[in-house]
Design an enzyme around this catalytic site. Structure first.
Site: not given
Length: 489
Positions: A433-435, A437
């Protein structure tokens, strides 16, 4: 390019440890000049300075080891710590097998070659650390599900990863045994070749010095120009109290150009990055870059800044190295001379100003202001014109997604619906995961039901690749990702 971006992201974790170390060392040097200049260390003030220098140096001096763990964990599926352990095993194997003592025992002829001995004495460097991290993470990603026969079942799965990494590292060490001294020797030969080129040669050296930072091979060039490897010793002669009259070159010309770049150029480039960062990421970028700029200004520790973008935007890093080369030529021609015993920061600029070889020290301010302006303009133009992915500009950062609202606060339920929508846990190959998504890799894309995923209350579904599925959750993505991973175990 995707590999480099992933590597750059993995390096951000260890890089985040470095700025505070540089600041501690800068304060420590100011309180205790003897840690840099030599002499007795007595009194509370000096001892406090020594304490701070050692505290900061504990990580700066072991930066390669931070990269081992950071890359090992950061490039492993689900950021699993097993990849970090495998990377550490690889690092210990490579650096032990290629240490000077072991190599000279196996190949006694190496001991008779000064350059080869020097090469293996510098084997514990960031480049080897990154290689070990890649070995560890790659072994984890490929073998963490390995099933062995019953009589070896204890070593199945994750337990076999470090063992495989060790075997791979032996092979890597064999290759490096022959390749590493050749590369190191070539760089020393290059250094010897540009010694007689005056100011232009100093500029070429500065360019190559910065360009080779990621590999650790800059040590080869440094030994040519700073120490008495071939009869130069710009650094050693400068701090010994000599002047240009005592040597055959303009003493300090191979160090002076770093001062305006490190003290002023890096802060200028950092400010450009902050201004180019996306609005929703500007505070995060400022936090990282401001501390890196202070670190560079005070004591010339530039790695927190450089490793923050060199793999995200390699073209920009080449341009950055070129600016060092240009300013070093200018500095050599105008006659500003300063020397460093640690690096080109304000601390060394202050200490070296009283040495006999120091000259035109007042020029540091105008040269520095020029460096600040040039670095700022060049970086800002390059970042915006080429749409470079510097800190705060990564593809994952979509402005509208920061405002995305998850319509269901039951994270376990959201994760369960998403899992059902991507075809169940057997269809999930990797989770990240990113910030904003949830980033998934799936085995069979025909099993993905976007309508089902959206029914979980998420803001959208993006499919950037053949097997990639990204679910736009918003800033609460970490909670959903944790639940999703739990369901997939």
């Amino acid at each position: 390019m995707k590999f480099l971006q992933k590597l750059g992201k993995a390096l951000m974790l260890p890089v985040a440890c470095l700025p505070i170390c540089g600041i501690l060392m800068g304060i420590g040097y100011l309180l205790c000049p003897a840690t840099m200049q030599g002499g007795d260390i007595t009194g509370f003030k000096a001892l406090t300075g020594l304490f701070l220098v050692k505290a900061g140096g504990a990580l700066i001096d072991n930066m390669a080891l931070l990269f081992v763990i950071g890359v090992g964990v950061g490039m492993s599926r689900d950021n699993d710590g097993t990849g970090g352990l495998a990377a550490l095993a690889s690092w210990l194997m490579i650096t032990t097998l290629l240490s000077t003592g072991v190599v000279t025992t196996m190949m006694p002829s190496v001991a008779d070659d000064v350059n080869k001995t020097l090469a293996f004495s510098k084997i514990a460097n960031p480049f080897i650390g990154i290689i070990a991290g890649i070995v560890g993470s790659t072994c984890y990603n490929k073998f963490y599900k390995t099933e062995l026969p019953d009589w070896l079942s204890f070593f199945s799965g994750k337990r076999c990863v470090a063992i495989i990494a060790g075997v791979v590292s032996i092979l890597v060490s064999v290759v490096l045994l022959f390749v590493w001294p050749v590369i190191f020797g070539v760089l020393i030969a290059v250094g010897q070749g540009i010694v007689g080129m005056g100011a232009v040669g100093a500029g070429i050296y500065a360019f190559l010095n910065r360009l080779l930072i990621p590999t650790g091979l800059h040590h080869a060039l440094n030994n040519v120009f700073w120490f008495d490897t071939i009869g130069l010793g710009d650094l050693s002669h400068f701090w010994a109290g000599d002047t240009s009259a005592d040597v055959t070159w303009s003493l300090g010309m191979y160090m002076s150009g770093f001062f305006p770049c490190m003290m002023f150029g890096v802060p200028g480039a950092a400010l450009a990055m902050v201004h180019c960062a996306k609005d929703n990421k500007r505070k995060v970028a400022f936090g990282l870059l401001f501390s890196a700029a202070v670190c560079s200004f005070v004591c010339g520790v530039t790695e927190p800044f450089e490793f923050g973008f060199m793999f995200l935007a390699p073209a920009l890093y080449v341009l950055y190295a070129l600016l060092y080369g240009i300013f070093t030529v200018i500095v050599a021609l105008v006659g500003f001379r300063a020397g460093f015993s640690f690096s080109g920061g304000a601390t060394d600029a202050l200490f070296s100003a009283s040495l006999p070889a120091a000259a035109n020290t007042w020029m540091l301010l105008p040269l520095g202001l020029a460096a600040f302006a040039v670095f700022y303009v060049v970086f800002r133009f390059a970042i915006t014109a080429w749409d470079l992915k510097t800190p705060g500009r990564e593809d994952d950062d979509v402005e509208d997604e920061m405002n995305a609202v998850l319509s269901n606060d039951n994270y376990a339920q959201v994760a369960s619906v998403i899992l059902e929508g991507v075809g169940g846990k057997d269809n999930v190959d990797s989770i990240d995961n990113c910030i904003t998504r949830l980033r998934l890799e799936v085995k069979d894309t025909t099993l993905v039901d976007e309508k089902k995923i959206k029914s979980a209350g998420v803001s959208g579904v993006i499919r950037p690749g053949k097997t990639s599925v990204q679910v736009v959750v918003g800033t609460k993505v970490q909670f959903v990702a944790d639940e999703f991973k739990r369901l997939c175990r």
